[in-house]
Write a protein that holds these residues in place. Structure first.
Motif: not given
Length: 312
Positions: A287-309
């Protein structure tokens, strides 16, 4: 475009055709043929008259009839030399019941991006908004934004630009190998509907095309700066044709997006109302949501401002 004029253009594109021949084939008077030819010339189609008749020698115009001519997608074009915002005009048309209409402007004087940020939109860019009425569930609406970003990136790549996509809706040009980029295009998508259906979706990409990069905000680039000027008429046609391809095959959108993305594999920061997330972008859902591997596990984000680090 008037169907008679479209038929005349198609006939003239194959070589000189006389007025009497056109009149007979269209079952209209020779005076009517002349009026249609005159109207096409007023729309900046380059039509020459010779001993053998009329001939279309070039289509150099950038306007509604020119974009509709040879467009292989079912859109009509509402063109303006100058407009406050193509999305605002598209919303007016959507509320009047319009569908499959492209609002196109040579310049915007009130252009805006996501979160109502100002978007520089001078003459020479490609500023458009597409009004659609898809029969989809609201949960699938983000796929239309991804489809437009894929279509924009593909059109830019055909123009010679190494265009990639930064989640969710920016078309960018990579700089180096650390995820840095210059922004080529932003996409503002708006929707109206109910819990179980979509009334309309407006997808509004703005592309820095034939503009000097030094006239743009810091961090932006243009097709001119990356690969030289582009035929804006043909660029818009290719963007719309690619969008038509993906909106009629939504299952193909995410795989195409994955092929073009610059975000997957990058360390990112995503700003959300619930707080920021930092981690590695590892996937995008169907559905186009972004999956992020964080220090606390995987999170799925459907909307937000994304910045490359930069990598740690």
């Amino acid at each position: 475009m008037n169907e008679t004029r479209r038929t005349i253009l198609e006939a003239l594109a194959d070589g000189p055709v006389s007025g009497p021949e056109l009149a007979e084939s269209l079952d209209i008077s020779r005076a009517a043929v002349w009026k249609h030819i005159d109207a096409l010339r007023d729309a900046d189609f380059e039509i020459e008259s010779g001993a053998n008749g009329y001939e279309l020698v070039a289509v150099a115009a950038y306007n509604g009839p020119a974009v509709e001519y040879e467009l292989e997608a079912p859109f009509s074009v509402d063109y303006h030399d100058s407009l406050g915002s193509t999305n605002d005009r598209a919303r007016e048309l959507a509320n009047e019941g319009a569908s499959d209409v492209v609002v196109l402007a040579d310049e915007q004087v009130g252009g805006r991006g996501r979160l109502d940020r100002e978007w520089s939109s001078p003459s020479g860019g490609v500023w458009l908004s597409v009004v659609t009425r898809p029969e989809i569930a609201p949960a699938q609406a983000p796929l239309y934004t991804l489809a437009v970003s894929v279509a924009t990136a593909r059109a830019a790549r055909e123009a010679g630009v190494d265009a990639r996509i930064k989640w969710p809706n920016d078309v960018v040009v990579p700089v180096g190998e650390d995820g840095d980029y210059r922004k080529l295009s932003g996409i503002l998508t708006e929707m109206e509907g109910e819990t179980d259906r979509v009334d309309w979706i407006i997808a509004g990409p703005g592309i820095n095309a034939n503009i000097d990069a030094d006239a743009l905000p810091e961090g932006a680039t243009s097709i001119r700066d990356e690969a030289g000027d582009v035929d804006r008429r043909r660029f818009v046609q290719r963007l719309l044709e690619e969008f038509e391809r993906y909106r009629t095959d939504l299952e193909a959108v995410v795989p195409a997006w994955r092929e073009l993305t610059l975000t997957l594999g990058q360390r990112v920061r995503v700003e959300r109302p619930a707080g920021e997330l930092v981690g590695e972008a590892v996937d995008v859902t169907e559905s186009g949501a972004l999956v992020i591997e964080t220090a606390d596990g995987r999170e799925t984000v459907s909307a937000g401002d994304c910045e490359h680090l930069r990598p740690v």
